[in-house]
Scaffold this motif. Structure first.
Motif, PDB file in Angstrom:
ATOM      1  N   SER A  58       0.827  -1.207   0.000  1.00 39.85           N
ATOM      2  CA  SER A  58       0.000   0.000   0.000  1.00 39.85           C
ATOM      3  C   SER A  58       0.860   1.255   0.000  1.00 39.85           C
ATOM      4  O   SER A  58       0.597   2.206  -0.746  1.00 39.85           O
ATOM      5  N   VAL A  59       1.901   1.275   0.799  1.00 36.33           N
ATOM      6  CA  VAL A  59       2.794   2.432   0.862  1.00 36.33           C
ATOM      7  C   VAL A  59       3.542   2.600  -0.451  1.00 36.33           C
ATOM      8  O   VAL A  59       3.682   3.710  -0.964  1.00 36.33           O
ATOM      9  N   ARG A  78       2.555   1.648  -3.404  1.00 34.17           N
ATOM     10  CA  ARG A  78       1.633   2.064  -4.442  1.00 34.17           C
ATOM     11  C   ARG A  78       1.421   3.579  -4.387  1.00 34.17           C
ATOM     12  O   ARG A  78       1.342   4.237  -5.406  1.00 34.17           O
ATOM     13  N   ARG A  79       1.354   4.131  -3.180  1.00 36.97           N
ATOM     14  CA  ARG A  79       1.175   5.577  -3.053  1.00 36.97           C
ATOM     15  C   ARG A  79       2.421   6.336  -3.478  1.00 36.97           C
ATOM     16  O   ARG A  79       2.332   7.428  -3.992  1.00 36.97           O
ATOM     17  N   ARG A  80       3.584   5.779  -3.251  1.00 33.42           N
ATOM     18  CA  ARG A  80       4.824   6.466  -3.620  1.00 33.42           C
ATOM     19  C   ARG A  80       5.059   6.460  -5.120  1.00 33.42           C
ATOM     20  O   ARG A  80       5.763   7.294  -5.647  1.00 33.42           O
ATOM     21  N   ARG A  81       4.507   5.482  -5.837  1.00 32.41           N
ATOM     22  CA  ARG A  81       4.757   5.356  -7.269  1.00 32.41           C
ATOM     23  C   ARG A  81       3.886   6.246  -8.126  1.00 32.41           C
ATOM     24  O   ARG A  81       4.053   6.273  -9.331  1.00 32.41           O
ATOM     25  N   VAL A  82       2.970   6.969  -7.541  1.00 31.70           N
ATOM     26  CA  VAL A  82       2.104   7.844  -8.324  1.00 31.70           C
ATOM     27  C   VAL A  82       2.965   8.974  -8.870  1.00 31.70           C
ATOM     28  O   VAL A  82       3.589   9.721  -8.139  1.00 31.70           O
TER      29      VAL A  82
END
Length: 72
Positions: free
Chosen positions: A49-50, A52-56
């Motif tokens: 989850s973390v 995925r948020r950083r890869r935006v």
């Protein structure tokens, strides 16, 4: 805790839960193994989850040059 730590927790917990036959009076080794596996799986989900948020990634902005702004 990174992804490697989570995988180690899952592996060590599986070994304690399924591959050992130790009997301790004060500790249930099978339950400790299950708890370690559950914590490892939760860690994998939190890590994913973390990440995925950083890869935006926002689209790069480009400068638009119109014909009126050119100086010849």
């Amino acid at each position: 805790m990174g992804l490697g730590g989570c995988i180690i927790l899952i592996g060590a917990g599986a070994i304690l839960a399924f591959a050992t036959d130790w009997e301790l009076d004060s500790v249930n080794v099978d339950m400790v193994g299950w708890i370690m596996m559950i914590v490892g799986v939760i860690g994998v989900f939190v890590y994913a989850s973390v990440m995925r948020r950083r890869r935006v990634v926002a689209a790069p902005t480009t400068t638009v040059v119109s014909e009126d702004e050119r100086h010849l």
